[in-house]
Design an enzyme around this catalytic site. Structure first.
Site, PDB file in Angstrom:
ATOM      1  N   SER A 106      31.068  41.745 -12.472  1.00 10.79           N
ATOM      2  CA  SER A 106      31.435  42.603 -13.603  1.00 10.79           C
ATOM      3  C   SER A 106      31.120  41.901 -14.927  1.00 10.79           C
ATOM      4  CB  SER A 106      32.907  43.008 -13.495  1.00 10.79           C
ATOM      5  OG  SER A 106      33.251  43.975 -14.466  1.00 10.79           O
TER       6      SER A 106
ATOM      7  N   HIS B 130      34.232  50.850 -14.789  1.00  8.35           N
ATOM      8  CA  HIS B 130      33.127  51.014 -13.839  1.00  8.35           C
ATOM      9  C   HIS B 130      33.088  52.413 -13.234  1.00  8.35           C
ATOM     10  CE1 HIS B 130      31.402  47.024 -13.965  1.00  8.35           C
ATOM     11  NE2 HIS B 130      32.623  46.515 -13.959  1.00  8.35           N
TER      12      HIS B 130
END
Length: 302
Positions: free
Chosen positions: A88, A197
Protein backbone atom coordinates in the site's frame (compact mmCIF):
# COMPACT_ATOMS: atom_id res chain seq x y z
CA UNK A 1 17.61 -12.23 -6.68
CA UNK A 2 16.52 -10.37 -3.55
CA UNK A 3 13.13 -8.80 -2.96
CA UNK A 4 13.13 -5.44 -1.16
CA UNK A 5 9.85 -4.83 0.71
CA UNK A 6 8.61 -1.54 2.17
CA UNK A 7 6.18 -1.15 5.05
CA UNK A 8 2.63 0.17 4.82
CA UNK A 9 0.52 2.22 7.20
CA UNK A 10 -0.13 0.57 10.54
CA UNK A 11 3.50 -0.32 11.15
CA UNK A 12 4.29 2.80 13.18
CA UNK A 13 5.20 3.42 16.78
CA UNK A 14 6.58 6.26 18.86
CA UNK A 15 10.43 6.42 18.74
CA UNK A 16 10.51 3.73 16.09
CA UNK A 17 13.41 5.25 14.14
CA UNK A 18 15.81 5.88 17.02
CA UNK A 19 17.68 2.56 16.85
CA UNK A 20 18.11 2.96 13.11
CA UNK A 21 19.48 6.49 13.38
CA UNK A 22 21.87 5.40 16.11
CA UNK A 23 23.07 2.53 13.92
CA UNK A 24 23.57 4.46 10.67
CA UNK A 25 24.75 7.96 9.79
CA UNK A 26 23.11 7.56 6.38
CA UNK A 27 19.75 6.90 8.02
CA UNK A 28 20.22 9.93 10.27
CA UNK A 29 20.81 12.10 7.19
CA UNK A 30 17.52 10.95 5.64
CA UNK A 31 15.66 11.90 8.82
CA UNK A 32 17.37 15.29 8.85
CA UNK A 33 16.48 15.97 5.22
CA UNK A 34 12.87 14.85 5.61
CA UNK A 35 12.47 16.96 8.75
CA UNK A 36 13.94 19.98 6.97
CA UNK A 37 11.55 19.50 4.04
CA UNK A 38 8.48 19.25 6.25
CA UNK A 39 9.39 21.44 9.21
CA UNK A 40 8.45 18.48 11.44
CA UNK A 41 10.77 16.60 13.79
CA UNK A 42 9.79 13.22 12.38
CA UNK A 43 11.94 11.23 14.78
CA UNK A 44 10.15 12.77 17.78
CA UNK A 45 6.52 12.36 16.71
CA UNK A 46 4.31 11.39 19.63
CA UNK A 47 2.08 8.36 19.79
CA UNK A 48 -0.93 10.66 19.54
CA UNK A 49 0.44 12.28 16.37
CA UNK A 50 1.18 8.88 14.85
CA UNK A 51 -2.51 8.03 15.11
CA UNK A 52 -3.15 10.75 12.51
CA UNK A 53 -2.79 9.68 8.89
CA UNK A 54 -0.69 12.69 7.90
CA UNK A 55 2.01 12.05 10.49
CA UNK A 56 1.82 8.26 10.33
CA UNK A 57 2.40 8.11 6.58
CA UNK A 58 5.24 10.61 6.79
CA UNK A 59 6.93 8.67 9.60
CA UNK A 60 6.58 5.32 7.82
CA UNK A 61 8.04 6.38 4.48
CA UNK A 62 10.86 8.30 6.17
CA UNK A 63 11.87 5.27 8.21
CA UNK A 64 11.63 2.97 5.21
CA UNK A 65 13.82 5.18 3.04
CA UNK A 66 16.24 5.75 5.93
CA UNK A 67 16.51 1.97 6.38
CA UNK A 68 17.13 1.59 2.65
CA UNK A 69 19.84 4.25 2.75
CA UNK A 70 21.49 2.49 5.69
CA UNK A 71 21.37 -0.84 3.87
CA UNK A 72 22.82 0.46 0.60
CA UNK A 73 25.67 2.12 2.48
CA UNK A 74 26.80 -1.39 3.45
CA UNK A 75 25.52 -3.52 0.56
CA UNK A 76 26.29 -1.88 -2.79
CA UNK A 77 25.30 -4.90 -4.88
CA UNK A 78 21.66 -3.91 -5.52
CA UNK A 79 20.93 -3.36 -9.18
CA UNK A 80 18.62 -4.14 -12.11
CA UNK A 81 18.28 -7.80 -11.07
CA UNK A 82 16.70 -6.83 -7.75
CA UNK A 83 13.00 -6.49 -7.05
CA UNK A 84 11.10 -3.75 -5.22
CA UNK A 85 7.62 -3.97 -3.69
CA UNK A 86 5.75 -2.04 -1.04
CA UNK A 87 2.54 -2.75 0.82
CA UNK A 88 0.00 0.00 0.00
CA UNK A 89 1.73 3.20 1.19
CA UNK A 90 4.98 1.25 1.02
CA UNK A 91 4.82 1.22 -2.77
CA UNK A 92 5.77 4.91 -2.65
CA UNK A 93 8.85 4.10 -0.56
CA UNK A 94 9.68 1.39 -3.09
CA UNK A 95 9.58 3.97 -5.90
CA UNK A 96 12.12 6.08 -4.01
CA UNK A 97 14.41 3.13 -3.32
CA UNK A 98 14.20 2.16 -6.98
CA UNK A 99 15.16 5.67 -8.10
CA UNK A 100 11.83 6.59 -9.73
CA UNK A 101 11.24 9.53 -7.36
CA UNK A 102 13.53 11.30 -4.91
CA UNK A 103 12.93 11.99 -1.23
CA UNK A 104 11.50 15.45 -1.86
CA UNK A 105 8.98 14.05 -4.36
CA UNK A 106 8.13 11.23 -1.97
CA UNK A 107 7.36 13.67 0.85
CA UNK A 108 5.25 15.81 -1.46
CA UNK A 109 3.28 12.85 -2.80
CA UNK A 110 2.67 11.30 0.60
CA UNK A 111 1.61 14.63 2.10
CA UNK A 112 -0.93 15.38 -0.63
CA UNK A 113 -2.05 11.74 -0.69
CA UNK A 114 -2.86 11.69 3.02
CA UNK A 115 -4.76 14.97 2.73
CA UNK A 116 -6.81 13.76 -0.23
CA UNK A 117 -7.56 10.43 1.43
CA UNK A 118 -8.84 12.22 4.52
CA UNK A 119 -11.02 14.51 2.41
CA UNK A 120 -12.51 11.51 0.59
CA UNK A 121 -13.10 9.75 3.91
CA UNK A 122 -14.85 12.84 5.29
CA UNK A 123 -17.09 12.96 2.21
CA UNK A 124 -17.89 9.24 2.33
CA UNK A 125 -17.19 7.73 5.76
CA UNK A 126 -16.05 4.15 5.62
CA UNK A 127 -14.18 1.51 7.54
CA UNK A 128 -12.14 -1.67 7.15
CA UNK A 129 -12.14 -5.09 8.82
CA UNK A 130 -9.50 -7.80 8.78
CA UNK A 131 -11.19 -11.15 8.21
CA UNK A 132 -9.19 -14.01 9.70
CA UNK A 133 -9.47 -17.74 9.05
CA UNK A 134 -11.46 -17.76 5.81
CA UNK A 135 -10.41 -18.37 2.22
CA UNK A 136 -10.28 -15.45 -0.19
CA UNK A 137 -12.88 -17.14 -2.37
CA UNK A 138 -15.30 -17.55 0.53
CA UNK A 139 -14.95 -13.89 1.51
CA UNK A 140 -15.49 -12.81 -2.09
CA UNK A 141 -18.59 -14.97 -2.34
CA UNK A 142 -20.21 -13.27 0.65
CA UNK A 143 -19.29 -9.79 -0.61
CA UNK A 144 -20.88 -10.61 -3.98
CA UNK A 145 -24.27 -10.77 -2.29
CA UNK A 146 -26.60 -7.98 -3.37
CA UNK A 147 -26.59 -6.16 -0.02
CA UNK A 148 -22.80 -5.80 -0.14
CA UNK A 149 -22.00 -5.61 -3.84
CA UNK A 150 -20.68 -2.17 -4.77
CA UNK A 151 -20.67 -1.12 -1.11
CA UNK A 152 -18.03 -3.40 0.47
CA UNK A 153 -14.92 -4.73 -1.28
CA UNK A 154 -12.09 -7.22 -0.61
CA UNK A 155 -9.01 -4.98 -0.61
CA UNK A 156 -5.91 -6.31 1.17
CA UNK A 157 -5.04 -9.89 0.24
CA UNK A 158 -2.46 -10.13 3.02
CA UNK A 159 -1.79 -13.87 3.12
CA UNK A 160 -3.79 -17.10 2.97
CA UNK A 161 -6.56 -16.85 5.55
CA UNK A 162 -6.23 -13.10 6.07
CA UNK A 163 -8.13 -10.66 3.86
CA UNK A 164 -9.13 -7.07 4.68
CA UNK A 165 -12.51 -5.78 3.53
CA UNK A 166 -13.28 -2.10 3.03
CA UNK A 167 -16.43 -0.13 2.37
CA UNK A 168 -19.17 2.14 3.64
CA UNK A 169 -19.24 2.08 7.43
CA UNK A 170 -22.56 0.35 8.14
CA UNK A 171 -22.50 -2.14 5.24
CA UNK A 172 -18.88 -3.05 6.09
CA UNK A 173 -19.86 -3.79 9.69
CA UNK A 174 -22.77 -5.90 8.47
CA UNK A 175 -20.48 -7.72 6.05
CA UNK A 176 -18.05 -8.50 8.87
CA UNK A 177 -20.91 -10.05 10.85
CA UNK A 178 -22.05 -12.03 7.82
CA UNK A 179 -18.54 -13.36 7.30
CA UNK A 180 -18.33 -14.50 10.90
CA UNK A 181 -21.64 -16.28 10.46
CA UNK A 182 -20.29 -17.87 7.27
CA UNK A 183 -17.29 -19.35 9.08
CA UNK A 184 -14.59 -16.70 9.55
CA UNK A 185 -12.63 -17.26 12.74
CA UNK A 186 -12.24 -13.58 13.65
CA UNK A 187 -13.16 -10.13 12.44
CA UNK A 188 -10.97 -7.20 13.52
CA UNK A 189 -12.05 -3.62 12.90
CA UNK A 190 -9.13 -1.45 11.77
CA UNK A 191 -8.50 2.02 13.16
CA UNK A 192 -9.35 3.90 9.97
CA UNK A 193 -12.15 6.21 8.92
CA UNK A 194 -12.15 5.63 5.19
CA UNK A 195 -12.91 2.93 2.64
CA UNK A 196 -9.34 2.78 1.39
CA UNK A 197 -8.34 0.93 -1.81
CA UNK A 198 -11.93 1.02 -3.10
CA UNK A 199 -13.81 3.08 -5.70
CA UNK A 200 -14.86 5.35 -2.81
CA UNK A 201 -11.36 6.85 -3.08
CA UNK A 202 -12.03 7.91 -6.68
CA UNK A 203 -12.16 11.66 -5.98
CA UNK A 204 -8.84 11.50 -4.13
CA UNK A 205 -7.26 9.34 -6.83
CA UNK A 206 -8.24 11.75 -9.60
CA UNK A 207 -6.71 14.72 -7.75
CA UNK A 208 -3.54 12.79 -6.94
CA UNK A 209 -3.18 11.83 -10.59
CA UNK A 210 -3.49 15.49 -11.56
CA UNK A 211 -0.83 16.42 -9.01
CA UNK A 212 1.52 13.67 -10.18
CA UNK A 213 1.10 14.75 -13.82
CA UNK A 214 3.31 17.76 -13.04
CA UNK A 215 6.12 15.61 -11.62
CA UNK A 216 9.17 14.11 -13.31
CA UNK A 217 9.75 10.38 -12.87
CA UNK A 218 13.06 8.60 -13.36
CA UNK A 219 13.89 5.16 -14.71
CA UNK A 220 13.84 2.37 -12.17
CA UNK A 221 17.15 0.78 -11.20
CA UNK A 222 15.42 -2.55 -10.60
CA UNK A 223 12.18 -4.47 -11.10
CA UNK A 224 9.09 -2.93 -9.46
CA UNK A 225 5.99 -4.96 -8.62
CA UNK A 226 2.49 -3.51 -8.47
CA UNK A 227 -0.02 -3.99 -5.65
CA UNK A 228 -2.90 -3.60 -8.09
CA UNK A 229 -2.18 -6.64 -10.29
CA UNK A 230 0.81 -8.35 -8.58
CA UNK A 231 2.76 -8.04 -11.82
CA UNK A 232 5.91 -6.19 -12.77
CA UNK A 233 5.48 -2.55 -13.69
CA UNK A 234 6.24 -1.86 -17.34
CA UNK A 235 9.25 0.30 -18.11
CA UNK A 236 7.03 2.63 -20.16
CA UNK A 237 4.42 2.97 -17.41
CA UNK A 238 2.39 6.16 -17.10
CA UNK A 239 3.23 6.89 -13.46
CA UNK A 240 0.36 9.35 -12.75
CA UNK A 241 -2.10 6.75 -14.04
CA UNK A 242 -0.36 4.03 -12.01
CA UNK A 243 -0.70 6.16 -8.87
CA UNK A 244 -4.37 6.72 -9.64
CA UNK A 245 -5.06 3.00 -10.06
CA UNK A 246 -3.08 2.16 -6.93
CA UNK A 247 -5.38 4.23 -4.73
CA UNK A 248 -8.62 2.60 -5.89
CA UNK A 249 -7.38 -0.98 -6.38
CA UNK A 250 -6.86 -3.90 -3.97
CA UNK A 251 -3.45 -4.79 -2.56
CA UNK A 252 -2.82 -8.27 -3.97
CA UNK A 253 0.08 -9.00 -1.63
CA UNK A 254 -0.18 -12.78 -1.60
CA UNK A 255 -0.03 -12.97 -5.38
CA UNK A 256 2.68 -10.31 -5.48
CA UNK A 257 5.01 -12.27 -3.22
CA UNK A 258 4.34 -15.50 -5.08
CA UNK A 259 5.05 -13.77 -8.40
CA UNK A 260 8.32 -12.41 -7.04
CA UNK A 261 9.29 -15.91 -5.95
CA UNK A 262 8.33 -17.29 -9.35
CA UNK A 263 10.55 -14.66 -10.95
CA UNK A 264 13.52 -15.74 -8.86
CA UNK A 265 13.40 -13.89 -5.53
CA UNK A 266 15.13 -16.10 -3.00
CA UNK A 267 15.26 -13.69 -0.06
CA UNK A 268 13.00 -10.87 1.13
CA UNK A 269 14.29 -7.90 3.11
CA UNK A 270 11.77 -5.61 4.80
CA UNK A 271 12.56 -1.93 5.31
CA UNK A 272 10.51 -0.42 8.13
CA UNK A 273 9.27 -1.01 11.64
CA UNK A 274 7.36 -3.91 13.09
CA UNK A 275 8.29 -6.93 10.94
CA UNK A 276 4.73 -7.00 9.56
CA UNK A 277 5.69 -7.87 6.00
CA UNK A 278 8.20 -10.46 7.16
CA UNK A 279 5.37 -12.16 9.01
CA UNK A 280 3.07 -12.08 5.97
CA UNK A 281 5.77 -13.49 3.70
CA UNK A 282 6.33 -16.40 6.08
CA UNK A 283 2.59 -17.09 6.17
CA UNK A 284 2.59 -17.14 2.37
CA UNK A 285 5.66 -19.42 2.33
CA UNK A 286 6.89 -20.81 5.63
CA UNK A 287 10.26 -21.60 4.05
CA UNK A 288 10.90 -18.09 2.76
CA UNK A 289 14.17 -16.45 3.78
CA UNK A 290 13.49 -13.04 5.32
CA UNK A 291 15.19 -10.22 7.17
CA UNK A 292 14.26 -6.77 8.50
CA UNK A 293 16.22 -3.51 8.41
CA UNK A 294 15.05 -1.40 11.35
CA UNK A 295 18.21 -0.83 13.40
CA UNK A 296 17.67 -3.80 15.69
CA UNK A 297 20.25 -6.01 13.93
CA UNK A 298 23.70 -4.95 12.67
CA UNK A 299 23.53 -4.32 8.93
CA UNK A 300 26.51 -6.58 8.34
CA UNK A 301 24.50 -9.52 9.70
CA UNK A 302 21.61 -9.17 7.25
Amino acid sequence: MQGFLFSGQGSQKENMGIQLVQASNKAALIYEEASDLTGIDILSLSGEQLEQTRYAQLAIVTMSVAAWSAYTSVDTKSGPDHAFAGFSLGEYSALTAAGVIDLHQLIDLVTIRSQLMQEAADETPGTMFAIIGMSDEAVEEVLNQSQFSGRVFPVNYNCPGQLVISGLAQPAAEAAEALLAAGARRSVKLNVSGAFHTPFMESAAVKLREYAANMSFGQSNGIIYSNANAATVRTDVNWPEHIYQHMISPVRWTDEIRQMQSDGCEKFIEFGYGKVLQGLVRKIDRNAITAVIDGSIPLEDI
